[in-house]
Design a protein around this motif. Structure first.
Motif, PDB file in Angstrom:
ATOM      1  N   GLU A 150      38.040  57.710  34.108  1.00 56.10           N
ATOM      2  CA  GLU A 150      39.309  57.678  34.849  1.00 56.10           C
ATOM      3  C   GLU A 150      39.576  56.327  35.504  1.00 56.10           C
ATOM      4  OE1 GLU A 150      36.784  60.067  35.773  1.00 56.10           O
ATOM      5  OE2 GLU A 150      37.508  61.256  34.094  1.00 56.10           O
ATOM      6  N   SER A 151      38.551  55.498  35.621  1.00 58.84           N
ATOM      7  CA  SER A 151      38.718  54.219  36.315  1.00 58.84           C
ATOM      8  C   SER A 151      39.076  53.067  35.374  1.00 58.84           C
ATOM      9  CB  SER A 151      37.427  53.855  37.053  1.00 58.84           C
ATOM     10  OG  SER A 151      36.417  53.444  36.139  1.00 58.84           O
ATOM     11  N   ILE A 152      38.987  53.279  34.087  1.00 64.21           N
ATOM     12  CA  ILE A 152      39.179  52.195  33.112  1.00 64.21           C
ATOM     13  C   ILE A 152      40.618  51.697  33.147  1.00 64.21           C
ATOM     14  CG2 ILE A 152      39.127  51.568  30.675  1.00 64.21           C
ATOM     15  CD1 ILE A 152      36.967  53.792  30.334  1.00 64.21           C
ATOM     16  N   GLN A 153      40.740  50.380  33.273  1.00 60.14           N
ATOM     17  CA  GLN A 153      42.061  49.756  33.228  1.00 60.14           C
ATOM     18  C   GLN A 153      41.969  48.405  32.538  1.00 60.14           C
ATOM     19  OE1 GLN A 153      43.473  48.272  37.175  1.00 60.14           O
ATOM     20  NE2 GLN A 153      41.767  49.479  37.939  1.00 60.14           N
ATOM     21  N   PRO A 154      43.031  48.019  31.859  1.00 55.89           N
ATOM     22  CA  PRO A 154      43.000  46.725  31.174  1.00 55.89           C
ATOM     23  C   PRO A 154      43.094  45.573  32.170  1.00 55.89           C
ATOM     24  CG  PRO A 154      45.143  47.749  30.902  1.00 55.89           C
ATOM     25  CD  PRO A 154      44.265  48.741  31.620  1.00 55.89           C
ATOM     26  N   ILE A 155      42.459  44.485  31.814  1.00 52.94           N
ATOM     27  CA  ILE A 155      42.653  43.232  32.539  1.00 52.94           C
ATOM     28  C   ILE A 155      43.909  42.612  31.935  1.00 52.94           C
ATOM     29  CG2 ILE A 155      41.727  40.914  32.929  1.00 52.94           C
ATOM     30  CD1 ILE A 155      38.894  42.244  32.600  1.00 52.94           C
ATOM     31  N   ASN A 156      44.818  42.170  32.785  1.00 56.59           N
ATOM     32  CA  ASN A 156      46.017  41.489  32.311  1.00 56.59           C
ATOM     33  C   ASN A 156      46.537  40.599  33.426  1.00 56.59           C
ATOM     34  OD1 ASN A 156      47.746  43.148  34.012  1.00 56.59           O
ATOM     35  ND2 ASN A 156      47.510  44.776  32.471  1.00 56.59           N
ATOM     36  N   ARG A 157      47.620  39.919  33.170  1.00 58.40           N
ATOM     37  CA  ARG A 157      48.142  38.986  34.169  1.00 58.40           C
ATOM     38  C   ARG A 157      48.583  39.691  35.461  1.00 58.40           C
ATOM     39  NH1 ARG A 157      49.047  36.296  29.310  1.00 58.40           N
ATOM     40  NH2 ARG A 157      48.648  34.037  29.410  1.00 58.40           N
ATOM     41  N   ASN A 158      48.972  40.943  35.370  1.00 61.78           N
ATOM     42  CA  ASN A 158      49.351  41.706  36.560  1.00 61.78           C
ATOM     43  C   ASN A 158      48.141  42.319  37.257  1.00 61.78           C
ATOM     44  OD1 ASN A 158      52.122  41.218  36.210  1.00 61.78           O
ATOM     45  ND2 ASN A 158      52.274  42.898  34.752  1.00 61.78           N
ATOM     46  N   SER A 159      47.042  42.415  36.546  1.00 59.77           N
ATOM     47  CA  SER A 159      45.784  42.949  37.084  1.00 59.77           C
ATOM     48  C   SER A 159      44.658  42.031  36.603  1.00 59.77           C
ATOM     49  CB  SER A 159      45.578  44.390  36.588  1.00 59.77           C
ATOM     50  OG  SER A 159      44.393  44.927  37.131  1.00 59.77           O
ATOM     51  N   PRO A 160      44.609  40.812  37.175  1.00 61.86           N
ATOM     52  CA  PRO A 160      43.701  39.781  36.653  1.00 61.86           C
ATOM     53  C   PRO A 160      42.243  39.997  37.061  1.00 61.86           C
ATOM     54  CG  PRO A 160      44.846  38.949  38.576  1.00 61.86           C
ATOM     55  CD  PRO A 160      45.399  40.333  38.303  1.00 61.86           C
ATOM     56  N   LEU A 161      41.436  39.077  36.603  1.00 60.19           N
ATOM     57  CA  LEU A 161      40.037  39.050  37.010  1.00 60.19           C
ATOM     58  C   LEU A 161      39.963  38.763  38.504  1.00 60.19           C
ATOM     59  CD1 LEU A 161      38.766  36.798  34.104  1.00 60.19           C
ATOM     60  CD2 LEU A 161      38.245  39.219  34.397  1.00 60.19           C
ATOM     61  N   PRO A 162      38.910  39.218  39.165  1.00 62.90           N
ATOM     62  CA  PRO A 162      38.769  38.880  40.585  1.00 62.90           C
ATOM     63  C   PRO A 162      38.506  37.385  40.729  1.00 62.90           C
ATOM     64  CG  PRO A 162      36.754  39.827  39.768  1.00 62.90           C
ATOM     65  CD  PRO A 162      37.749  39.949  38.656  1.00 62.90           C
ATOM     66  N   GLU A 163      38.778  36.873  41.888  1.00 62.87           N
ATOM     67  CA  GLU A 163      38.521  35.444  42.109  1.00 62.87           C
ATOM     68  C   GLU A 163      37.035  35.138  41.963  1.00 62.87           C
ATOM     69  OE1 GLU A 163      38.655  32.173  45.648  1.00 62.87           O
ATOM     70  OE2 GLU A 163      40.211  33.711  45.651  1.00 62.87           O
ATOM     71  N   ARG A 164      36.189  35.957  42.577  1.00 59.64           N
ATOM     72  CA  ARG A 164      34.739  35.724  42.537  1.00 59.64           C
ATOM     73  C   ARG A 164      34.057  36.771  41.686  1.00 59.64           C
ATOM     74  NH1 ARG A 164      31.613  34.188  47.551  1.00 59.64           N
ATOM     75  NH2 ARG A 164      30.260  33.695  45.829  1.00 59.64           N
ATOM     76  N   TRP A 165      33.080  36.337  40.925  1.00 59.72           N
ATOM     77  CA  TRP A 165      32.297  37.248  40.104  1.00 59.72           C
ATOM     78  C   TRP A 165      30.826  37.140  40.450  1.00 59.72           C
ATOM     79  CZ3 TRP A 165      28.604  34.687  37.346  1.00 59.72           C
ATOM     80  CH2 TRP A 165      28.841  33.342  37.021  1.00 59.72           C
ATOM     81  N   ASP A 166      30.115  38.151  40.033  1.00 59.04           N
ATOM     82  CA  ASP A 166      28.677  38.252  40.243  1.00 59.04           C
ATOM     83  C   ASP A 166      28.113  38.805  38.935  1.00 59.04           C
ATOM     84  OD1 ASP A 166      26.174  38.481  41.423  1.00 59.04           O
ATOM     85  OD2 ASP A 166      26.712  40.163  42.709  1.00 59.04           O
ATOM     86  N   ARG A 167      27.051  38.205  38.440  1.00 58.51           N
ATOM     87  CA  ARG A 167      26.478  38.645  37.170  1.00 58.51           C
ATOM     88  C   ARG A 167      24.963  38.618  37.259  1.00 58.51           C
ATOM     89  NH1 ARG A 167      26.237  39.855  32.174  1.00 58.51           N
ATOM     90  NH2 ARG A 167      24.869  38.766  30.771  1.00 58.51           N
ATOM     91  N   VAL A 168      24.339  39.631  36.698  1.00 57.92           N
ATOM     92  CA  VAL A 168      22.892  39.667  36.564  1.00 57.92           C
ATOM     93  C   VAL A 168      22.581  39.470  35.097  1.00 57.92           C
ATOM     94  CG1 VAL A 168      20.827  41.087  36.756  1.00 57.92           C
ATOM     95  CG2 VAL A 168      22.555  41.174  38.553  1.00 57.92           C
TER      96      VAL A 168
END
Length: 175
Positions: free
Chosen positions: A12-30
């Motif tokens: 239910e949480s899945i949503q596309p990344i797009n220009r109206n719902s962009p990537l967050p400014e900061r990311w964290d990766r393991v």
């Protein structure tokens, strides 16, 4: 491993990344640069735990990396890869202070992108995944015992190019 369905997302949480719902400014990766999964860095600055990320490994602080996404270059870059336009991608790459990529590197980018699109459609279904998907990490449950193995709950981001490719383009900093 009992990998969760839907690429590890709560459906239910899945949503596309797009220009109206962009990537967050900061990311964290393991993990290394070969992966395409990222999380956000919560507003309180405390990173999600492995349990929240649903990462079934021993915690390794040296494997954790943080940075900023370059959203404008991200969307333009994905558009260039999707359309097979190496000249446009190299214009972006050079503008980001990186070295232009070769025809063979571009072929690898395009193949990776196309494979990602096929995988996401197979596991998630009919969703616009042009720029990737985001949502909440699902809990892990043992298929044999029904026992909850990991809680999930972190915001999860899956991009159509891996970290190394995003670094080459200049979407994320080198790490």
């Amino acid at each position: 491993m009992d990998w969760p369905d839907k690429m590890g997302f709560v459906q239910e949480s899945i949503q596309p990344i797009n220009r109206n719902s962009p990537l967050p400014e900061r990311w964290d990766r393991v993990g290394g640069k070969g992966g395409e999964n990222f999380t956000t860095l919560p507003h309180n600055g405390i990173p999600y735990t492995y349990d929240q990320r649903a990462i079934p490994y021993i915690e390794n602080p040296a494997a954790r990396h943080v940075g900023h996404f370059n959203n404008e270059s991200y969307f333009e870059s994905i558009d260039a890869v999707k359309s097979g336009n190496l000249e446009e991608l190299n214009r972006i790459v050079v503008a980001n202070g990186r070295t232009a990529i070769s025809d063979s590197e571009f072929a690898d980018f395009k193949a990776y992108y196309d494979d990602f699109q096929d995988r996401v459609q197979k596991f998630i279904g009919n969703t616009d995944t042009t720029y990737g998907v985001k949502g909440t990490a699902a809990s892990w449950t043992s298929s044999s015992t029904g026992e909850k193995l990991m809680n999930g709950g972190a915001e999860q981001i899956v991009t159509p190019l891996n970290g190394e490719m995003l670094e080459i383009i200049g979407i994320i900093p080198k790490y």
